[in-house]
Design a protein around this motif. Structure first.
Motif, PDB file in Angstrom:
ATOM      1  N   ALA A  84      -2.778   6.576  12.345  1.00 32.51           N
ATOM      2  CA  ALA A  84      -1.854   5.907  11.429  1.00 32.51           C
ATOM      3  C   ALA A  84      -2.028   4.396  11.570  1.00 32.51           C
ATOM      4  CB  ALA A  84      -0.408   6.308  11.732  1.00 32.51           C
ATOM      5  N   SER A  85      -2.046   3.704  10.428  1.00 32.33           N
ATOM      6  CA  SER A  85      -2.231   2.255  10.453  1.00 32.33           C
ATOM      7  C   SER A  85      -1.173   1.574   9.589  1.00 32.33           C
ATOM      8  CB  SER A  85      -3.626   1.883   9.948  1.00 32.33           C
ATOM      9  OG  SER A  85      -3.802   0.476   9.961  1.00 32.33           O
ATOM     10  N   PRO A  86      -0.167   0.944  10.222  1.00 34.88           N
ATOM     11  CA  PRO A  86       0.887   0.298   9.444  1.00 34.88           C
ATOM     12  C   PRO A  86       0.435  -1.056   8.885  1.00 34.88           C
ATOM     13  CG  PRO A  86       1.271  -0.062  11.774  1.00 34.88           C
ATOM     14  CD  PRO A  86       0.060   0.825  11.672  1.00 34.88           C
ATOM     15  N   TYR A  87       0.971  -1.398   7.731  1.00 35.17           N
ATOM     16  CA  TYR A  87       0.739  -2.718   7.163  1.00 35.17           C
ATOM     17  C   TYR A  87       2.048  -3.207   6.550  1.00 35.17           C
ATOM     18  CZ  TYR A  87       0.538  -0.457   2.548  1.00 35.17           C
ATOM     19  OH  TYR A  87       0.832   0.260   1.418  1.00 35.17           O
ATOM     20  N   GLY A  88       2.070  -4.458   6.168  1.00 37.07           N
ATOM     21  CA  GLY A  88       3.297  -5.050   5.638  1.00 37.07           C
ATOM     22  C   GLY A  88       3.849  -6.086   6.593  1.00 37.07           C
ATOM     23  N   GLU A  89       5.110  -6.425   6.412  1.00 38.15           N
ATOM     24  CA  GLU A  89       5.739  -7.500   7.198  1.00 38.15           C
ATOM     25  C   GLU A  89       5.631  -7.273   8.691  1.00 38.15           C
ATOM     26  OE1 GLU A  89      10.083  -9.778   7.576  1.00 38.15           O
ATOM     27  OE2 GLU A  89       9.773  -8.184   6.098  1.00 38.15           O
ATOM     28  N   ASN A  90       5.815  -6.017   9.140  1.00 40.51           N
ATOM     29  CA  ASN A  90       5.760  -5.716  10.573  1.00 40.51           C
ATOM     30  C   ASN A  90       4.544  -4.869  10.935  1.00 40.51           C
ATOM     31  OD1 ASN A  90       8.305  -6.984  11.272  1.00 40.51           O
ATOM     32  ND2 ASN A  90       9.301  -5.300  10.169  1.00 40.51           N
ATOM     33  N   GLY A  91       3.541  -4.895  10.074  1.00 39.35           N
ATOM     34  CA  GLY A  91       2.332  -4.136  10.332  1.00 39.35           C
ATOM     35  C   GLY A  91       1.141  -5.046  10.556  1.00 39.35           C
ATOM     36  N   GLY A  92      -0.038  -4.516  10.302  1.00 39.02           N
ATOM     37  CA  GLY A  92      -1.253  -5.278  10.564  1.00 39.02           C
ATOM     38  C   GLY A  92      -2.082  -5.489   9.317  1.00 39.02           C
ATOM     39  N   VAL A  93      -3.340  -5.857   9.530  1.00 35.91           N
ATOM     40  CA  VAL A  93      -4.278  -6.121   8.442  1.00 35.91           C
ATOM     41  C   VAL A  93      -5.155  -4.889   8.223  1.00 35.91           C
ATOM     42  CG1 VAL A  93      -4.276  -8.590   8.925  1.00 35.91           C
ATOM     43  CG2 VAL A  93      -5.986  -7.122  10.022  1.00 35.91           C
ATOM     44  N   GLY A  94      -6.112  -5.009   7.304  1.00 34.09           N
ATOM     45  CA  GLY A  94      -7.051  -3.927   7.072  1.00 34.09           C
ATOM     46  C   GLY A  94      -8.304  -4.080   7.923  1.00 34.09           C
ATOM     47  N   PRO A  95      -9.165  -3.077   7.927  1.00 38.35           N
ATOM     48  CA  PRO A  95     -10.411  -3.155   8.707  1.00 38.35           C
ATOM     49  C   PRO A  95     -11.254  -4.377   8.334  1.00 38.35           C
ATOM     50  CG  PRO A  95     -10.063  -0.932   7.886  1.00 38.35           C
ATOM     51  CD  PRO A  95      -9.042  -1.790   7.215  1.00 38.35           C
ATOM     52  N   GLY A  96     -11.717  -5.096   9.364  1.00 43.16           N
ATOM     53  CA  GLY A  96     -12.578  -6.249   9.134  1.00 43.16           C
ATOM     54  C   GLY A  96     -11.878  -7.522   8.739  1.00 43.16           C
ATOM     55  N   GLU A  97     -10.567  -7.468   8.487  1.00 42.15           N
ATOM     56  CA  GLU A  97      -9.833  -8.668   8.078  1.00 42.15           C
ATOM     57  C   GLU A  97      -9.393  -9.467   9.294  1.00 42.15           C
ATOM     58  OE1 GLU A  97      -7.755  -7.944   3.868  1.00 42.15           O
ATOM     59  OE2 GLU A  97      -6.706  -6.991   5.520  1.00 42.15           O
ATOM     60  N   VAL A  98      -9.229 -10.761   9.103  1.00 40.44           N
ATOM     61  CA  VAL A  98      -8.754 -11.623  10.188  1.00 40.44           C
ATOM     62  C   VAL A  98      -7.312 -11.250  10.517  1.00 40.44           C
ATOM     63  CG1 VAL A  98      -8.181 -13.991  10.832  1.00 40.44           C
ATOM     64  CG2 VAL A  98     -10.317 -13.501   9.606  1.00 40.44           C
ATOM     65  N   GLY A  99      -7.052 -11.009  11.774  1.00 45.47           N
ATOM     66  CA  GLY A  99      -5.735 -10.569  12.216  1.00 45.47           C
ATOM     67  C   GLY A  99      -5.869  -9.318  13.065  1.00 45.47           C
ATOM     68  N   ASN A 100      -4.789  -8.533  13.131  1.00 42.85           N
ATOM     69  CA  ASN A 100      -4.712  -7.385  14.031  1.00 42.85           C
ATOM     70  C   ASN A 100      -4.676  -6.080  13.234  1.00 42.85           C
ATOM     71  OD1 ASN A 100      -4.375  -5.800  16.298  1.00 42.85           O
ATOM     72  ND2 ASN A 100      -2.287  -6.469  16.762  1.00 42.85           N
ATOM     73  N   TYR A 101      -5.755  -5.302  13.294  1.00 42.68           N
ATOM     74  CA  TYR A 101      -5.805  -3.985  12.660  1.00 42.68           C
ATOM     75  C   TYR A 101      -5.216  -2.984  13.640  1.00 42.68           C
ATOM     76  CZ  TYR A 101      -7.863   0.232  10.529  1.00 42.68           C
ATOM     77  OH  TYR A 101      -8.063   1.466   9.961  1.00 42.68           O
ATOM     78  N   LEU A 102      -4.059  -2.418  13.304  1.00 39.23           N
ATOM     79  CA  LEU A 102      -3.312  -1.543  14.197  1.00 39.23           C
ATOM     80  C   LEU A 102      -3.607  -0.078  13.896  1.00 39.23           C
ATOM     81  CD1 LEU A 102       0.081  -3.448  13.840  1.00 39.23           C
ATOM     82  CD2 LEU A 102      -1.245  -3.294  15.964  1.00 39.23           C
ATOM     83  N   VAL A 103      -3.947   0.677  14.939  1.00 36.09           N
ATOM     84  CA  VAL A 103      -4.204   2.118  14.786  1.00 36.09           C
ATOM     85  C   VAL A 103      -3.487   2.851  15.908  1.00 36.09           C
ATOM     86  CG1 VAL A 103      -5.923   3.947  14.717  1.00 36.09           C
ATOM     87  CG2 VAL A 103      -6.472   1.696  13.747  1.00 36.09           C
ATOM     88  N   THR A 104      -2.701   3.850  15.542  1.00 39.77           N
ATOM     89  CA  THR A 104      -2.017   4.671  16.550  1.00 39.77           C
ATOM     90  C   THR A 104      -2.336   6.145  16.289  1.00 39.77           C
ATOM     91  OG1 THR A 104       0.004   4.896  15.215  1.00 39.77           O
ATOM     92  CG2 THR A 104      -0.126   3.016  16.711  1.00 39.77           C
ATOM     93  N   ALA A 105      -2.385   6.927  17.373  1.00 36.75           N
ATOM     94  CA  ALA A 105      -2.616   8.375  17.256  1.00 36.75           C
ATOM     95  C   ALA A 105      -2.138   9.038  18.542  1.00 36.75           C
ATOM     96  CB  ALA A 105      -4.093   8.679  16.990  1.00 36.75           C
ATOM     97  N   HIS A 106      -1.909  10.346  18.453  1.00 32.46           N
ATOM     98  CA  HIS A 106      -1.399  11.080  19.608  1.00 32.46           C
ATOM     99  C   HIS A 106      -2.478  11.272  20.679  1.00 32.46           C
ATOM    100  CE1 HIS A 106       2.556  11.833  18.169  1.00 32.46           C
ATOM    101  NE2 HIS A 106       2.216  12.653  17.185  1.00 32.46           N
TER     102      HIS A 106
END
Length: 238
Positions: A112-134
């Motif tokens: 799961a990859s959240p984006y928006g105000e409290n999420g991250g960026v997309g793959p390859g974009e400047v910033g933090n690409y967030l990925v979570t999984a069990h």
């Protein structure tokens, strides 16, 4: 006497001829024929050529190009060769790490990859690409994430493009600390408020075995333990 009588009649006829000429032709004959119209004014709407809308300086107007899709909203594939993970589907959603929408995605055995105000960026974009999984449930796709070391490679595929990140460090996040959560979700991992200059990735999974071993059995309303193990990576230059 006969000549005198005929003369007035002849004179009368001569007088009537000029009068008839002044009266002119009958009304039907007097109506002038319509003037021939010029080809320009006579053309009908159907005959007039359609002209394309023009832009500045008479140039034809061009359609606006369609905007490129937002990378944050597109599903990607996560591969981590060092732990045997191959093409885990990562589903984007609007929210933040491990909220209910993200947890439902993880419960399906996906990333799961959240984006928006409290999420991250997309793959390859400047910033933090967030990925979570069990790690333990739903097939445990990230069961071996803690074994990743600095220098190991993580690949994210988006469409036909592959982004290669190199692991640079490990962090621990506490669900019971707003500061800790802000550091995990920051554009520069660990540094809330700092302006990002590089493309980075945070891959996060639960620290349930470690918490349980330490006697920490706290759980939130979604069944998450207090701590998470986060692996941080930086995009490799092409």
């Amino acid at each position: 006497m006969t000549a005198l009588r005929i003369l007035p009649a002849a004179l009368a006829g001569a007088l009537l001829l000029p009068l008839a000429a002044c009266a002119g032709a009958p009304a039907a004959e007097r109506s002038p024929a319509p003037a021939a119209s010029s080809p320009r004014t006579a053309a009908t709407a159907a005959e007039r050529p359609l002209t394309a809308a023009s832009g500045p300086a008479g140039r034809p107007a061009q359609a606006e190009p369609s905007p490129a899709p937002d990378p944050r909203t597109r599903a990607a594939l996560l591969s981590i060769p060092e732990i045997g993970l191959e093409a885990l589907e990562v589903v984007p959603y609007k929210g933040t790490t491990d909220d209910w929408p993200g947890t439902r995605i993880q419960n399906r055995g996906l990333g799961a990859s959240p984006y928006g105000e409290n999420g991250g960026v997309g793959p390859g974009e400047v910033g933090n690409y967030l990925v979570t999984a069990h790690r333990l449930s739903a097939g445990g796709p990230l069961r071996d994430l803690p074994a990743l070391d600095e220098g190991d490679v993580v690949r994210v595929t988006l469409g036909g493009e592959v982004f290669e990140y190199e692991i640079t460090g490990t962090r621990q996040t506490s669900f019971r600390s707003e500061r800790s959560l802000a550091e995990q979700r920051a554009a520069v991992p660990g540094h809330p408020g700092r302006e990002p200059t590089r493309a980075m990735i945070t891959i996060s999974t639960c620290a349930t075995p470690e918490d349980d071993a330490a006697g920490n059995h706290w759980r939130d309303d979604r069944g998450n333990p207090e701590h998470r193990i986060d692996k941080i990576g930086v995009l490799r230059e092409p």
